[in-house]
Design a protein around this motif. Structure first.
Motif, PDB file in Angstrom:
ATOM      1  N   GLU A  37      59.022 -11.739  -3.156  1.00 38.60           N
ATOM      2  CA  GLU A  37      60.041 -12.646  -3.855  1.00 38.60           C
ATOM      3  C   GLU A  37      60.447 -12.025  -5.312  1.00 38.60           C
ATOM      4  O   GLU A  37      59.310 -11.379  -5.825  1.00 38.60           O
ATOM      5  CB  GLU A  37      59.856 -14.174  -3.866  1.00 38.60           C
ATOM      6  CG  GLU A  37      58.739 -14.443  -4.656  1.00 38.60           C
ATOM      7  CD  GLU A  37      58.603 -16.070  -4.749  1.00 38.60           C
ATOM      8  OE1 GLU A  37      59.584 -16.652  -4.489  1.00 38.60           O
ATOM      9  OE2 GLU A  37      57.310 -16.424  -5.327  1.00 38.60           O
ATOM     10  N   ILE A  38      61.408 -12.263  -5.843  1.00 35.51           N
ATOM     11  CA  ILE A  38      61.524 -11.900  -7.181  1.00 35.51           C
ATOM     12  C   ILE A  38      61.764 -13.412  -8.041  1.00 35.51           C
ATOM     13  O   ILE A  38      62.359 -14.164  -7.583  1.00 35.51           O
ATOM     14  CB  ILE A  38      62.922 -11.004  -7.514  1.00 35.51           C
ATOM     15  CG1 ILE A  38      62.752  -9.923  -6.633  1.00 35.51           C
ATOM     16  CG2 ILE A  38      63.003 -10.895  -8.968  1.00 35.51           C
ATOM     17  CD1 ILE A  38      63.947  -8.950  -6.580  1.00 35.51           C
ATOM     18  N   VAL A  39      61.112 -13.567  -9.298  1.00 36.04           N
ATOM     19  CA  VAL A  39      61.245 -14.668 -10.140  1.00 36.04           C
ATOM     20  C   VAL A  39      61.711 -14.374 -11.114  1.00 36.04           C
ATOM     21  O   VAL A  39      61.357 -13.354 -11.986  1.00 36.04           O
ATOM     22  CB  VAL A  39      59.654 -15.538 -10.078  1.00 36.04           C
ATOM     23  CG1 VAL A  39      59.692 -16.681 -11.054  1.00 36.04           C
ATOM     24  CG2 VAL A  39      59.209 -15.711  -8.805  1.00 36.04           C
ATOM     25  N   THR A  40      62.647 -15.050 -11.836  1.00 34.49           N
ATOM     26  CA  THR A  40      63.412 -14.702 -13.018  1.00 34.49           C
ATOM     27  C   THR A  40      63.361 -15.963 -13.996  1.00 34.49           C
ATOM     28  O   THR A  40      63.052 -17.052 -13.736  1.00 34.49           O
ATOM     29  CB  THR A  40      64.848 -14.196 -12.809  1.00 34.49           C
ATOM     30  OG1 THR A  40      65.668 -15.344 -12.360  1.00 34.49           O
ATOM     31  CG2 THR A  40      64.817 -13.374 -11.584  1.00 34.49           C
ATOM     32  N   THR A  41      64.045 -15.801 -15.367  1.00 36.19           N
ATOM     33  CA  THR A  41      64.138 -16.745 -16.179  1.00 36.19           C
ATOM     34  C   THR A  41      65.416 -17.624 -15.632  1.00 36.19           C
ATOM     35  O   THR A  41      66.267 -16.985 -15.143  1.00 36.19           O
ATOM     36  CB  THR A  41      64.433 -16.097 -17.523  1.00 36.19           C
ATOM     37  OG1 THR A  41      64.596 -17.025 -18.520  1.00 36.19           O
ATOM     38  CG2 THR A  41      65.457 -15.225 -17.372  1.00 36.19           C
ATOM     39  N   SER A  42      65.688 -18.578 -16.375  1.00 26.62           N
ATOM     40  CA  SER A  42      66.841 -19.303 -16.221  1.00 26.62           C
ATOM     41  C   SER A  42      67.985 -19.010 -16.930  1.00 26.62           C
ATOM     42  O   SER A  42      69.283 -19.462 -16.410  1.00 26.62           O
ATOM     43  CB  SER A  42      66.362 -20.878 -16.583  1.00 26.62           C
ATOM     44  OG  SER A  42      65.942 -21.071 -17.815  1.00 26.62           O
ATOM     45  N   LEU A  43      67.785 -18.007 -17.859  1.00 30.02           N
ATOM     46  CA  LEU A  43      69.011 -17.922 -18.645  1.00 30.02           C
ATOM     47  C   LEU A  43      69.468 -16.498 -18.178  1.00 30.02           C
ATOM     48  O   LEU A  43      68.796 -15.427 -18.314  1.00 30.02           O
ATOM     49  CB  LEU A  43      68.738 -17.778 -20.252  1.00 30.02           C
ATOM     50  CG  LEU A  43      69.785 -17.148 -21.315  1.00 30.02           C
ATOM     51  CD1 LEU A  43      70.874 -18.147 -21.253  1.00 30.02           C
ATOM     52  CD2 LEU A  43      69.203 -16.949 -22.597  1.00 30.02           C
ATOM     53  N   ALA A  44      70.867 -16.371 -17.665  1.00 31.36           N
ATOM     54  CA  ALA A  44      71.400 -15.136 -16.804  1.00 31.36           C
ATOM     55  C   ALA A  44      71.917 -14.516 -17.946  1.00 31.36           C
ATOM     56  O   ALA A  44      73.276 -14.304 -17.998  1.00 31.36           O
ATOM     57  CB  ALA A  44      71.949 -15.626 -15.605  1.00 31.36           C
ATOM     58  N   ASP A  45      71.343 -14.144 -18.881  1.00 31.18           N
ATOM     59  CA  ASP A  45      71.786 -13.220 -19.992  1.00 31.18           C
ATOM     60  C   ASP A  45      71.233 -12.127 -20.327  1.00 31.18           C
ATOM     61  O   ASP A  45      69.658 -12.216 -20.478  1.00 31.18           O
ATOM     62  CB  ASP A  45      72.192 -14.154 -21.158  1.00 31.18           C
ATOM     63  CG  ASP A  45      72.896 -13.592 -22.618  1.00 31.18           C
ATOM     64  OD1 ASP A  45      73.555 -12.529 -22.362  1.00 31.18           O
ATOM     65  OD2 ASP A  45      72.619 -14.072 -23.548  1.00 31.18           O
TER      66      ASP A  45
END
Length: 760
Positions: free
Chosen positions: A579-587
């Motif tokens: 899986e890929i885990v990311t930050t909540s800010l899509a910027d």
């Protein structure tokens, strides 16, 4: 064999040293030194032995004086004094370069160099000539136009420019370019129109070959050209001129032109190249070096080429001492010197068993590459293994592509459709060159990392000198030359052995991926968690292959900046990813879109990290500490402050991984976790100056790891940050100087680092 005359090369070396010293000195010293040198020269009757050193001294004094006076002229100009006061001014300036778009948080902006001819400040108008840099709102203004601008001045980091002007509005055109510049601009535009219907890469490469304008080249393609040793094709260089003028001379010979007629054709070609590319210092340097290299390949040039090169370098340094600090100038001189000194002999040796054209095709790029290798290693931190082969493969396409691209532009001035017809084969050649660059960069080991420290460079220089001395005898024997070529092929396709890498008991590796983060946490045999993927998929893929990682249960992307996510495809390539885990800010949105497109294509789920969540994978357990919010009112970069922060526990140690956090988010992290402790700190934002000192000093960490690119444009890591880390008692390891950095925990729980397989 003719004895090598080193008097002229020593003159160039003395002049170079004098230029460097003069740019760091004051004009008064130069004015004082010149009469002293002239007096010594006049007193040459003291002995014939003193004549040459006296001439060197006079020339050195002349270059020193020129450098000191030009430096003072920039620093002490009226523009420079106004910049020191951050004065707001109105200027009239002439564009030295065409505007280039730059990335900015404030919308579309352009950057260009200009020469101020009039400045108004505090209701006082002054006429002068001073070079400046300009940042302005996006506008289409031709090179050579006279424009009016207004805005604040500030000092420039470029010593050749008196100031930087940040314009409040787009440039207001006062007058168009002159006749010659207007004609040059029309031809440049016609070349671009003639190839505009090709793909984005070929349509950008043809203008780069003809006039050195590589602004439209995709960043990935530029990186592949650098890895393949083809970067010289993308910039204004002697190569461009050699190809263009060489093509013209070939056509002239076919038309029956001989002797002085060929000289005239060559002179017209050189002048045309300068006018087409613009009479800038880099263009004049390329014209001089390319002309010397072109002449030097002949029999007369073989005898006198080195003298002409040295005198040319001296004259260029006398006219433009700033070239002494130019890496491009140094590379041009070294490449030309290599061609003049080594290529003729190697060509003769190879010609004993190869056709003449093949011998020259091998000898020329090999000589140029060998001469430039130490300096290229100092700049890039790597030594290309495929440069000669890539240049050999691309060579047959470069000349026709350049000449046909120019011809298409010339014909396009009369008829656009005919121009496109003529230039179409040029786009085919450009596609072939691009394919060579991509295939070369895709090889398992296209280059080897090399340290940029003095000792490493000294060893590499000695190695290159040894090759230059003995390679000629080896090339004369086809069997030996074949064995050498075979060994090089094996090294490129299979890779050189790296004893001790990966080290036993490694828990974390900071991959050397350039200016970006690419971190690997060991979770088990051939398995690891990846935190950020760097800017280049190939570099990230190679690092994982060196570590033997085939299974990646989790990829954590701390935020969506390109230097953290653009290498994602390299991790996904031929590996099992959970899986890929990311930050909540899509910027920025482009980075977020890239991640989701790649994940969808690979069938890998993507989810957002939640502050406080805990995850355990194999031998690694971590807690997400941030982001707890994405709205920092005082943030200069919201994506950086919204980075995912992990506190990792593995093999009895704690690692704090802070992404690109800046001071606001670090301050909040310290407030939320006042008792936060760690053994290893992954320093935030590549070691930028924007660190929370209290957080860094309170961690109690023993080791700091900085993931950063060599000679980056941001000044990372900042000296103030390095001092802070050492004052906090941390050992500092950085990927720009050390390459891949491994953190190791042995069976007794002792913490250490391994760099390139050598325990530090």
């Amino acid at each position: 064999m003719t004895r090598l005359d080193l008097r002229a090369p020593l003159l160039a070396a003395v002049a170079w040293a004098a230029a460097v010293c003069g740019l760091a000195s004051t004009p008064g010293l130069g004015l004082l030194a010149f009469p002293v040198g002239f007096w010594v020269w006049r007193r040459r009757a003291l002995g014939r032995t003193w004549v040459t050193p006296a001439c060197w001294l006079v020339c050195a004094c002349a270059v020193f004086t020129s450098a000191a006076v030009q430096r003072a002229g920039v620093e002490e100009s009226a523009i420079g004094r106004l910049a020191a006061l951050n004065a707001s001014v109105r200027v009239v300036a002439v564009l030295d370069t065409a505007p280039q778009r730059v990335k900015s948080r404030f919308g579309g902006r352009v950057f260009f160099n200009a020469t101020v001819v009039e400045v108004t400040a505090h209701d006082h108008r002054l006429r002068l000539r001073a070079p400046i840099q300009v940042f302005a709102p996006a506008a289409s203004v031709p090179r050579g136009a006279k424009v009016r601008l207004s805005g604040p001045l500030r000092p420039s980091f470029d010593p050749e420019r008196a100031a930087v002007l940040t314009a409040r509005g787009p440039p207001e055109v006062v007058a168009g370019p002159g006749l010659v510049t207007r004609a040059s601009n029309r031809l440049r535009s016609s070349i671009r129109q003639a190839v505009s219907r090709a793909g984005p890469e070929p349509s950008a490469l043809v203008p780069a070959l003809v006039d050195g304008d590589d602004t439209a080249m995709p960043a990935r393609t530029v990186a592949d050209f650098q890895t393949a040793g083809l970067t010289h094709l993308l910039a204004v260089s002697g190569t461009n001129l050699t190809l263009m003028v060489g093509g013209l001379l070939s056509l002239a010979r076919l038309a029956g032109v001989r002797a002085r007629g060929l000289v005239a054709v060559g002179a017209v070609g050189v002048i045309g190249f300068v006018l087409l590319s613009g009479p800038e210092p880099s263009v004049l340097r390329a014209a001089a070096m390319g002309t010397i290299a072109l002449v030097g390949l002949g029999t007369v040039g073989e005898r006198r080429g080195l003298t002409w090169l040295s005198v040319g370098a001296f004259l260029l340094l006398l006219i433009d001492p700033w070239l002494a600090r130019s890496v491009g100038f140094a590379l041009s001189v070294l490449a030309t010197a290599g061609i003049l000194l080594l290529a003729p002999g190697w060509r003769r040796r190879l010609s004993t068993w190869l056709p003449g054209w093949a011998a020259e095709a091998i000898a020329v790029p090999l000589a140029a590459q060998l001469a430039c290798t130490p300096l290229v290693a100092a700049i890039s931190g790597q030594v290309s293994l495929v440069a000669v082969a890539a240049n050999l493969a691309a060579g047959p396409f470069v000349g026709p592509t350049t000449v046909l691209g120019l011809a298409g532009g010339l014909v396009g001035l009369l008829s656009g459709s005919l121009g496109r017809l003529v230039a179409t084969p040029a786009t085919w050649g450009a596609s072939a060159i691009i394919a060579v660059a991509h295939r070369s960069a895709d090889l398992p080991v296209p280059a080897v990392e090399w340290g940029a420290g003095p000792f490493a460079l000294l060893v590499l220089t000695g190695f290159c000198l040894g090759i230059a001395t003995g390679l000629g005898r080896l090339l004369a024997r086809p069997t030996t030359a074949g064995v050498l070529a075979g060994l090089m092929t094996v090294a490129v396709l299979v890779g050189l052995p790296t004893p001790g890498w990966p080290p036993r008991d490694w828990v974390l590796v900071a991959c050397s991926v350039g200016q970006g983060d690419g971190l690997v946490l060991a979770t088990g045999p051939h398995a690891a968690v990846v935190v950020d993927t760097g800017p280049d998929p190939r570099l990230m893929d190679r690092c994982l292959r060196r570590l033997g990682v085939r299974n990646v249960p989790v990829i954590v992307l701390t935020h969506f900046h390109a230097d953290h996510v653009d290498g994602l495809s390299g991790v996904l390539r031929k590996r099992s990813v959970g899986e890929i885990v990311t930050t909540s800010l899509a910027d920025p949105p482009g980075g977020s879109r890239l991640v989701h497109e790649l994940a969808d294509g690979a069938g890998v789920p993507v989810r957002v990290a939640v502050a406080g969540e805990q995850t355990e994978v194999g031998a690694v357990r971590w807690q997400v500490l941030a982001p707890t919010r994405t709205d920092y009112p005082d943030s200069e970069s919201p994506p950086n402050d919204a980075s995912v922060v992990l506190l990792v526990e593995t093999r009895g140690i704690r690692i704090l991984m802070t992404g690109d956090q800046e001071r606001p988010s670090q301050t909040e992290l310290r407030r939320l976790y006042p008792d936060l402790q760690a053994d290893v700190l992954k320093v935030a934002h590549h070691g930028s100056s924007k660190q929370d000192e209290d957080l860094v000093t309170s961690l109690g960490a023993r080791l700091a790891v900085i993931s950063v690119g060599l000679n980056n444009d941001y000044g990372h890591p900042a000296p103030v940050t390095l001092r802070l880390l050492r004052q906090a008692g941390m050992q500092v390891r950085r990927t720009d100087l050390d390459g891949d950095v491994a953190v190791v925990v042995d069976g007794n729980g002792a913490l250490s680092t391994v760099v390139r397989g050598v325990r530090e």
